[in-house]
Design a protein around this motif. Structure first.
Motif, PDB file in Angstrom:
ATOM      1  N   GLY A  56     102.169  88.246  64.384  1.00 25.99           N
ATOM      2  CA  GLY A  56     103.075  87.918  64.543  1.00 25.99           C
ATOM      3  C   GLY A  56     102.688  86.243  63.682  1.00 25.99           C
ATOM      4  N   PHE A  57     101.661  86.312  63.389  1.00 21.35           N
ATOM      5  CA  PHE A  57     100.987  84.478  63.279  1.00 21.35           C
ATOM      6  C   PHE A  57     101.304  84.148  61.636  1.00 21.35           C
ATOM      7  CE2 PHE A  57      98.653  84.934  66.871  1.00 21.35           C
ATOM      8  CZ  PHE A  57      98.590  83.339  67.266  1.00 21.35           C
ATOM      9  N   GLU A  58     101.774  85.147  60.589  1.00 23.60           N
ATOM     10  CA  GLU A  58     102.188  85.090  59.504  1.00 23.60           C
ATOM     11  C   GLU A  58     103.020  84.207  59.018  1.00 23.60           C
ATOM     12  OE1 GLU A  58     103.621  87.634  61.448  1.00 23.60           O
ATOM     13  OE2 GLU A  58     101.757  89.399  60.678  1.00 23.60           O
ATOM     14  N   GLN A  59     103.823  83.422  60.039  1.00 29.12           N
ATOM     15  CA  GLN A  59     104.381  82.147  59.731  1.00 29.12           C
ATOM     16  C   GLN A  59     103.856  81.144  59.780  1.00 29.12           C
ATOM     17  OE1 GLN A  59     107.875  82.172  62.892  1.00 29.12           O
ATOM     18  NE2 GLN A  59     109.092  80.433  61.417  1.00 29.12           N
ATOM     19  N   ILE A  60     102.819  81.269  60.958  1.00 25.36           N
ATOM     20  CA  ILE A  60     101.855  79.947  60.760  1.00 25.36           C
ATOM     21  C   ILE A  60     101.263  79.803  59.145  1.00 25.36           C
ATOM     22  CG2 ILE A  60      99.473  79.302  61.328  1.00 25.36           C
ATOM     23  CD1 ILE A  60     100.457  80.222  64.406  1.00 25.36           C
ATOM     24  N   GLU A  61     100.850  81.343  58.770  1.00 29.09           N
ATOM     25  CA  GLU A  61     100.340  81.580  57.582  1.00 29.09           C
ATOM     26  C   GLU A  61     101.217  80.854  56.257  1.00 29.09           C
ATOM     27  OE1 GLU A  61      97.320  84.093  54.995  1.00 29.09           O
ATOM     28  OE2 GLU A  61      98.196  84.858  56.377  1.00 29.09           O
ATOM     29  N   ARG A  62     102.823  80.585  56.458  1.00 29.76           N
ATOM     30  CA  ARG A  62     103.495  80.407  54.993  1.00 29.76           C
ATOM     31  C   ARG A  62     103.505  78.862  55.322  1.00 29.76           C
ATOM     32  NH1 ARG A  62     106.110  85.198  56.832  1.00 29.76           N
ATOM     33  NH2 ARG A  62     107.122  84.351  57.918  1.00 29.76           N
ATOM     34  N   ALA A  63     103.206  78.492  56.858  1.00 32.87           N
ATOM     35  CA  ALA A  63     103.498  76.885  56.796  1.00 32.87           C
ATOM     36  C   ALA A  63     102.166  76.416  56.589  1.00 32.87           C
ATOM     37  CB  ALA A  63     103.494  76.493  58.197  1.00 32.87           C
ATOM     38  N   LEU A  64     100.993  76.684  56.737  1.00 34.39           N
ATOM     39  CA  LEU A  64      99.931  76.264  55.840  1.00 34.39           C
ATOM     40  C   LEU A  64      99.971  76.453  54.212  1.00 34.39           C
ATOM     41  CD1 LEU A  64      97.411  78.191  58.457  1.00 34.39           C
ATOM     42  CD2 LEU A  64      97.614  75.563  58.078  1.00 34.39           C
ATOM     43  N   ASP A  65     100.220  77.253  53.793  1.00 37.54           N
ATOM     44  CA  ASP A  65     100.458  77.059  52.841  1.00 37.54           C
ATOM     45  C   ASP A  65     101.613  76.267  51.820  1.00 37.54           C
ATOM     46  OD1 ASP A  65      98.914  79.486  52.113  1.00 37.54           O
ATOM     47  OD2 ASP A  65     100.493  81.145  51.832  1.00 37.54           O
ATOM     48  N   ARG A  66     102.842  76.088  52.536  1.00 36.68           N
ATOM     49  CA  ARG A  66     103.126  74.964  52.366  1.00 36.68           C
ATOM     50  C   ARG A  66     102.718  73.064  52.318  1.00 36.68           C
ATOM     51  NH1 ARG A  66     107.389  78.191  55.477  1.00 36.68           N
ATOM     52  NH2 ARG A  66     106.873  76.160  57.290  1.00 36.68           N
ATOM     53  N   VAL A  67     101.970  73.277  53.349  1.00 36.55           N
ATOM     54  CA  VAL A  67     101.017  72.245  53.490  1.00 36.55           C
ATOM     55  C   VAL A  67     100.330  71.352  52.793  1.00 36.55           C
ATOM     56  CG1 VAL A  67      99.722  70.460  55.231  1.00 36.55           C
ATOM     57  CG2 VAL A  67     101.959  71.925  56.226  1.00 36.55           C
ATOM     58  N   ALA A  68      99.636  72.611  51.573  1.00 42.39           N
ATOM     59  CA  ALA A  68      98.609  72.527  51.017  1.00 42.39           C
ATOM     60  C   ALA A  68      99.482  72.575  49.823  1.00 42.39           C
ATOM     61  CB  ALA A  68      97.832  74.355  50.608  1.00 42.39           C
ATOM     62  N   LYS A  69     100.200  72.882  49.302  1.00 42.92           N
ATOM     63  CA  LYS A  69     101.005  72.543  48.572  1.00 42.92           C
ATOM     64  C   LYS A  69     101.848  71.089  48.329  1.00 42.92           C
ATOM     65  CE  LYS A  69     102.778  77.052  47.443  1.00 42.92           C
ATOM     66  NZ  LYS A  69     103.653  78.084  47.669  1.00 42.92           N
ATOM     67  N   ALA A  70     101.502  70.304  49.359  1.00 40.33           N
ATOM     68  CA  ALA A  70     102.316  69.070  49.415  1.00 40.33           C
ATOM     69  C   ALA A  70     101.196  67.812  48.983  1.00 40.33           C
ATOM     70  CB  ALA A  70     102.779  69.159  50.928  1.00 40.33           C
ATOM     71  N   ALA A  71     100.539  68.060  48.135  1.00 42.28           N
ATOM     72  CA  ALA A  71      99.401  67.116  47.259  1.00 42.28           C
ATOM     73  C   ALA A  71      99.638  66.142  47.006  1.00 42.28           C
ATOM     74  CB  ALA A  71      98.393  67.794  46.335  1.00 42.28           C
ATOM     75  N   ASP A  72     101.252  65.908  46.669  1.00 42.34           N
ATOM     76  CA  ASP A  72     101.064  64.345  45.802  1.00 42.34           C
ATOM     77  C   ASP A  72     101.254  63.334  46.757  1.00 42.34           C
ATOM     78  OD1 ASP A  72     102.015  62.071  44.158  1.00 42.34           O
ATOM     79  OD2 ASP A  72     104.580  62.643  44.893  1.00 42.34           O
ATOM     80  N   GLY A  73     100.589  61.908  46.394  1.00 51.60           N
ATOM     81  CA  GLY A  73     100.078  61.300  47.511  1.00 51.60           C
ATOM     82  C   GLY A  73     100.635  60.137  47.707  1.00 51.60           C
ATOM     83  N   TYR A  74     101.833  59.556  46.802  1.00 54.02           N
ATOM     84  CA  TYR A  74     103.614  59.239  47.256  1.00 54.02           C
ATOM     85  C   TYR A  74     104.132  59.616  48.032  1.00 54.02           C
ATOM     86  CZ  TYR A  74     107.232  55.782  45.864  1.00 54.02           C
ATOM     87  OH  TYR A  74     107.711  54.721  45.789  1.00 54.02           O
ATOM     88  N   PRO A  75     105.449  58.608  49.151  1.00 52.91           N
ATOM     89  CA  PRO A  75     104.665  57.469  49.538  1.00 52.91           C
ATOM     90  C   PRO A  75     103.068  57.589  50.633  1.00 52.91           C
ATOM     91  CG  PRO A  75     106.457  57.956  50.137  1.00 52.91           C
ATOM     92  CD  PRO A  75     106.486  58.719  49.052  1.00 52.91           C
ATOM     93  N   PRO A  76     102.792  56.365  50.316  1.00 51.23           N
ATOM     94  CA  PRO A  76     101.562  56.975  51.342  1.00 51.23           C
ATOM     95  C   PRO A  76     102.255  56.529  52.696  1.00 51.23           C
ATOM     96  CG  PRO A  76     101.278  54.710  50.356  1.00 51.23           C
ATOM     97  CD  PRO A  76     102.727  55.634  49.356  1.00 51.23           C
ATOM     98  N   TYR A  77     101.437  57.303  53.414  1.00 52.17           N
ATOM     99  CA  TYR A  77     102.232  57.474  54.535  1.00 52.17           C
ATOM    100  C   TYR A  77     100.556  57.441  56.288  1.00 52.17           C
ATOM    101  CZ  TYR A  77     100.536  62.124  54.950  1.00 52.17           C
ATOM    102  OH  TYR A  77      99.888  63.225  54.720  1.00 52.17           O
ATOM    103  N   ASN A  78     101.201  56.735  56.977  1.00 52.37           N
ATOM    104  CA  ASN A  78     100.119  56.976  58.117  1.00 52.37           C
ATOM    105  C   ASN A  78     101.476  57.374  59.973  1.00 52.37           C
ATOM    106  OD1 ASN A  78      99.277  55.074  57.614  1.00 52.37           O
ATOM    107  ND2 ASN A  78      99.879  53.492  58.193  1.00 52.37           N
ATOM    108  N   ILE A  79     100.388  58.449  60.112  1.00 53.66           N
ATOM    109  CA  ILE A  79     101.117  59.524  61.960  1.00 53.66           C
ATOM    110  C   ILE A  79      99.479  58.559  62.927  1.00 53.66           C
ATOM    111  CG2 ILE A  79     100.942  61.023  63.117  1.00 53.66           C
ATOM    112  CD1 ILE A  79     100.968  63.083  59.956  1.00 53.66           C
ATOM    113  N   GLU A  80     100.408  58.125  63.874  1.00 56.82           N
ATOM    114  CA  GLU A  80     100.284  57.404  65.443  1.00 56.82           C
ATOM    115  C   GLU A  80     100.861  57.873  66.000  1.00 56.82           C
ATOM    116  OE1 GLU A  80     100.965  52.948  65.707  1.00 56.82           O
ATOM    117  OE2 GLU A  80     102.669  53.482  64.004  1.00 56.82           O
ATOM    118  N   ARG A  81      99.480  58.507  67.194  1.00 52.60           N
ATOM    119  CA  ARG A  81     100.468  58.624  68.886  1.00 52.60           C
ATOM    120  C   ARG A  81     101.153  57.327  69.321  1.00 52.60           C
ATOM    121  NH1 ARG A  81      98.080  63.921  71.077  1.00 52.60           N
ATOM    122  NH2 ARG A  81      96.851  63.683  69.398  1.00 52.60           N
ATOM    123  N   LEU A  82     101.707  57.433  69.716  1.00 53.32           N
ATOM    124  CA  LEU A  82     102.341  56.392  70.836  1.00 53.32           C
ATOM    125  C   LEU A  82     102.372  56.996  72.682  1.00 53.32           C
ATOM    126  CD1 LEU A  82     105.302  55.244  69.416  1.00 53.32           C
ATOM    127  CD2 LEU A  82     103.218  54.323  68.862  1.00 53.32           C
TER     128      LEU A  82
END
Length: 141
Positions: A14-40
Motif C-alpha cells: 500500500g505504499f504506491e501513493q508514497i512512491e507517486r509523491a516521491l516522483d512529484r517531488v523529483a519533478k519540482a526541480a526549478d529553483g525559483y523562488p528560493p525558499y526556507n523551511i524551518e521548525r518552530l
C-alpha cells in the motif's frame, strides 16, 4: 527507460501513493523562488509547527495564490508585463511560478503572511495518535 519502483518490496503493501509523491517531488526541480523551511517550537498558544518562507519580492498580494490540492501545498505567483513602460535595460522580468510541497497526512495549513517581499506559510505538525487494534481470531472446527 522505465524506472524501477523503489518501494516494490513485498513487505511494503500500500505504499504506491508514497512512491507517486516521491516522483512529484523529483519533478519540482526549478529553483525559483528560493525558499526556507524551518521548525518552530511549541509555545503556550501554538503546537510545534513548520514555516515555509518564499522570497517573492515584486509580487503583490493579488498576484499570489496559496492552495491545498490533494495533499499538496501549491503556491502560485503571476505577474503581468506593464506595457506602458519603456525599458532601456530590463533585468527584472515579470515572472510566473508554481512551487509545490507534498504534505504528510494530517498536516494542516494554519496561515499565510506576506511581509517585506517574503511569503510565510505556517503548517501545523500533527501529533500522531498511537492506535492499537486487537484483531479477533475466529476459531473454526
Amino acid at each position: 527507460m522505465s524506472r524501477v519502483p523503489s518501494l516494490s518490496s513485498p513487505f511494503l503493501i500500500g505504499f504506491e501513493q508514497i512512491e507517486r509523491a516521491l516522483d512529484r517531488v523529483a519533478k519540482a526541480a526549478d529553483g525559483y523562488p528560493p525558499y526556507n523551511i524551518e521548525r518552530l517550537s511549541a509555545d503556550e498558544n501554538n503546537p510545534e509547527r513548520l514555516r515555509i518562507t518564499l522570497a517573492v519580492a515584486g509580487f503583490t498580494l493579488e498576484q499570489l495564490e496559496v492552495t491545498v490540492e490533494e495533499k499538496e501545498l501549491v503556491i502560485r505567483g503571476r505577474q503581468q508585463d506593464d506595457k506602458s513602460r519603456q525599458y532601456l535595460h530590463r533585468g527584472i522580468a515579470a515572472r510566473q511560478f508554481q512551487r509545490t510541497f507534498v504534505l504528510a497526512d494530517g498536516m494542516e495549513v494554519q496561515k499565510a503572511d506576506l511581509r517585506n517581499g517574503l511569503l510565510s506559510i505556517d503548517l501545523a505538525r500533527p501529533e500522531p495518535a498511537r492506535v492499537i487494534k486487537t484483531i479477533q481470531i475466529a476459531e473454526h472446527e
